[in-house]
Design an enzyme around this catalytic site. Structure first.
Site, PDB file in Angstrom:
ATOM      1  N   ASN A 134      -0.814   1.910  49.213  1.00 12.54           N
ATOM      2  CA  ASN A 134       0.572   1.546  48.360  1.00 12.54           C
ATOM      3  C   ASN A 134       1.724   1.951  48.715  1.00 12.54           C
ATOM      4  OD1 ASN A 134       0.451   4.192  47.505  1.00 12.54           O
ATOM      5  ND2 ASN A 134      -0.326   4.041  45.315  1.00 12.54           N
TER       6      ASN A 134
ATOM      7  N   LEU B  82      -3.825  11.477  46.019  1.00 10.78           N
ATOM      8  CA  LEU B  82      -2.737  12.320  45.954  1.00 10.78           C
ATOM      9  C   LEU B  82      -2.958  13.790  46.270  1.00 10.78           C
ATOM     10  CD1 LEU B  82      -0.992  11.011  42.558  1.00 10.78           C
ATOM     11  CD2 LEU B  82      -0.617  10.512  44.770  1.00 10.78           C
ATOM     12  N   LYS B  83      -2.233  14.647  47.002  1.00  9.34           N
ATOM     13  CA  LYS B  83      -2.811  15.815  47.596  1.00  9.34           C
ATOM     14  C   LYS B  83      -1.857  17.083  47.079  1.00  9.34           C
ATOM     15  CE  LYS B  83      -0.276  15.326  51.894  1.00  9.34           C
ATOM     16  NZ  LYS B  83      -0.288  15.618  53.305  1.00  9.34           N
TER      17      LYS B  83
ATOM     18  N   PHE C   3      -8.927   7.496  52.672  1.00 10.92           N
ATOM     19  CA  PHE C   3      -7.893   8.443  52.611  1.00 10.92           C
ATOM     20  C   PHE C   3      -6.972   8.517  51.511  1.00 10.92           C
ATOM     21  CE2 PHE C   3      -8.535   7.690  57.400  1.00 10.92           C
ATOM     22  CZ  PHE C   3      -8.840   8.937  57.743  1.00 10.92           C
TER      23      PHE C   3
ATOM     24  N   TYR D 297      -0.412  10.652  56.686  1.00  7.85           N
ATOM     25  CA  TYR D 297      -0.409  11.685  57.788  1.00  7.85           C
ATOM     26  C   TYR D 297      -1.794  11.381  58.507  1.00  7.85           C
ATOM     27  CZ  TYR D 297      -0.550  16.294  60.077  1.00  7.85           C
ATOM     28  OH  TYR D 297      -0.839  17.208  60.776  1.00  7.85           O
ATOM     29  N   ILE D 298      -2.839  11.667  57.931  1.00  6.88           N
ATOM     30  CA  ILE D 298      -4.215  11.741  58.664  1.00  6.88           C
ATOM     31  C   ILE D 298      -4.604  10.287  58.956  1.00  6.88           C
ATOM     32  CG2 ILE D 298      -6.770  12.330  58.648  1.00  6.88           C
ATOM     33  CD1 ILE D 298      -5.666  14.648  56.454  1.00  6.88           C
TER      34      ILE D 298
ATOM     35  N   ARG E  71      -6.657  30.961  57.591  1.00  7.38           N
ATOM     36  CA  ARG E  71      -6.920  29.634  57.394  1.00  7.38           C
ATOM     37  C   ARG E  71      -7.664  28.855  58.736  1.00  7.38           C
ATOM     38  NH1 ARG E  71      -6.045  31.054  53.291  1.00  7.38           N
ATOM     39  NH2 ARG E  71      -5.050  30.540  51.370  1.00  7.38           N
TER      40      ARG E  71
ATOM     41  N   SER F 260     -12.201  17.957  50.876  1.00  8.34           N
ATOM     42  CA  SER F 260     -11.436  19.210  51.449  1.00  8.34           C
ATOM     43  C   SER F 260     -12.309  20.495  51.101  1.00  8.34           C
ATOM     44  CB  SER F 260     -10.055  18.983  50.497  1.00  8.34           C
ATOM     45  OG  SER F 260      -9.455  20.268  50.395  1.00  8.34           O
TER      46      SER F 260
ATOM     47  N   LYS G 289     -11.587  15.899  43.874  1.00  9.51           N
ATOM     48  CA  LYS G 289     -12.264  15.771  45.295  1.00  9.51           C
ATOM     49  C   LYS G 289     -13.742  16.293  44.850  1.00  9.51           C
ATOM     50  CE  LYS G 289      -9.037  14.683  47.947  1.00  9.51           C
ATOM     51  NZ  LYS G 289      -9.280  13.155  48.610  1.00  9.51           N
TER      52      LYS G 289
ATOM     53  N   TYR H 266      -6.458  18.848  41.422  1.00 11.32           N
ATOM     54  CA  TYR H 266      -6.435  18.275  42.805  1.00 11.32           C
ATOM     55  C   TYR H 266      -7.945  18.619  43.456  1.00 11.32           C
ATOM     56  CZ  TYR H 266      -6.473  17.536  47.720  1.00 11.32           C
ATOM     57  OH  TYR H 266      -7.082  17.052  49.093  1.00 11.32           O
TER      58      TYR H 266
END
Ligand code: NAD
Ligand code: WQD
Length: 341
Positions: free
Chosen positions: A33, A84-85, A81, A12-13, A231, A125, A153, A149
């Site tokens: 991948n 996994l998120k 980037f 996406y980003i 947010r 993040s 980071k 997650y």
């Protein structure tokens, strides 16, 4: 033309960043991948940018392929980037998350050192701030996380800080993204969750397009103006431009500068109900919702101080919430099933 290795560039980003890199005169080479993305995204980026995108299908866990890639190209920098998120999934599969996000980054750094490539831009993040003690969040505030997650980071940030201390040739920018939403104005690339979305904006847009019946608003009793979570939503194109600004900063320095964490946010907070009403107002679509219990692990409010990004990178976000909604809707309505036919 400076070559930039873009790991996770089909995501996406990453896909949005490719366009900005090309516009700025860089030559991106994508290494992905495709575990959470589609090659169609790269075909569409090629159309938007009017040029072929160099793509290597590869895993950051595959050190041999990374070494081969570095031996074939002379990279100016790496934008990392790949990772996994999904917060919930990371709780169920911590080993997979640490493997991909931490071990994968270590592999990459090892190969970078081997090939003497020492400019690095990392996708961090706002999650590294945990539940912030004060708002807006500045880069020097204490870090903590509550899920694997987020830990992954934070661990990478610690590794990068130690690396920068030990190897004075490194220039590392850790970009701490707030909440990216929106899509390229063409409506041909965007966020494409593989399952039911976890994040608010893709959930809203899938309700609007009729794929999901209604939105659950997770809690209306937070200590915020309307009781729903606040947010800092940022347009993904602004975020993408932040990466080009980070490379520009690296280029402008006469000497390597070590480790520099920088927030990428707008500096403005928006509540869940404000985002829903902005979406309804700007797109004309209905978004039925119900108030549901709080989601475990959520915080009340989180928004960035963007002063450091402005001072160091000369970067500020341009797009407002209305534009973020309109661009999200263009992508979602043109591609109700994402990249799947
Ligand atoms: P994404 O899943 O769309 O993109 C990540 C890309 O990395 C995918 O194309 C995936 O196939 C690839 N990938 C994953 N593991 C890999 C591996 N081992 N080897 C090679 N490629 C691999 O996610 P995104 O939203 O574009 O996020 C990009 C980065 O930004 C991630 O590191 C994410 O943690 C971080 N980030 C995202 C958000 C957000 O809300 N989207 C917020 C803060 C930080
Ligand atoms: C936003 C607001 C929810 C869904 C997560 C990760 C974070 C980062 C970005 C990568 C909150 C509410 C949501 C829904 C809702 N990712 N909500 N109904 O939680 O800020 O951050 O994504 O680094 O690490 O934790 O984003 O979009 O999930 O939620 O009411 O169906 O929307 O409670 O207030 P969040 P989000």
């Amino acid at each position: 033309m400076k070559k930039i290795l873009v790991t996770g560039g089909a995501g996406y980003i990453g896909s949005h960043t490719l366009i900005e890199l090309i516009k700025a005169g860089f030559k991106p080479i994508v290494y992905d991948n495709l575990s959470n993305s589609s090659p169609i995204a790269l075909e569409r980026v090629a159309k938007i940018a009017c040029q072929k995108i160099d793509f290597i299908k590869g895993d950051v866990l595959d050190k041999a392929l990374l070494a081969k890639t570095f031996s074939e190209h002379n990279f100016f920098a790496v934008i990392h980037f790949a990772g996994l998120k999904a917060v919930g999934e990371s709780v169920d599969k911590p080993v997979t998350y640490y493997q991909n996000n931490v071990a994968g980054t270590l592999n990459l750094l090892e190969i970078m050192q081997q090939f003497n490539v020492k400019n690095f831009v990392f996708s961090s993040s706002a999650t590294v701030y945990g539940d912030p003690a004060a708002l807006p969040i500045t880069e020097d505030m204490p870090r903590s996380t509550t899920n694997p997650y987020g830990q992954s980071k934070l661990m990478v940030e610690y590794i990068l800080e130690d690396l920068a201390k030990a190897d004075k040739d490194f220039s590392i920018i850790s970009l701490r993204y707030f909440n990216p939403i929106g899509a390229d104005v063409s409506g041909t690339i965007g966020e494409d969750p593989s399952d039911i979305p976890n994040n608010l904006m893709p959930y809203i847009s899938q309700v609007a397009v009729g794929k999901l019946p209604k939105l659950s608003v997770f809690g209306d009793d937070y200590d915020t103006p309307d009781g729903t979570g606040v947010r800092d939503y940022i347009h993904v194109v602004d975020l993408a431009k932040g990466h080009v600004s980070a490379l520009g900063y690296i280029e402008r320095q006469n000497n390597p500068f070590g480790f520099e964490p920088i927030n990428l946010g707008t500096g403005r907070g928006t509540s869940v109900l404000e985002l829903v009403s902005a979406f309804v107002r700007t797109t004309g679509q209905a978004v039925p919702y119900v108030i549901a219990p709080r989601r475990a692990g959520d915080i009340a409010a989180c928004y960035a101080s963007s002063d450091k990004a402005k001072a160091l990178l000369g970067w500020t976000a341009e797009f407002d919430i209305g534009r973020m909604c309109v661009d999200t809707w263009r992508w979602q309505s043109n591609n109700p099933n994402g990249y799947k036919a």
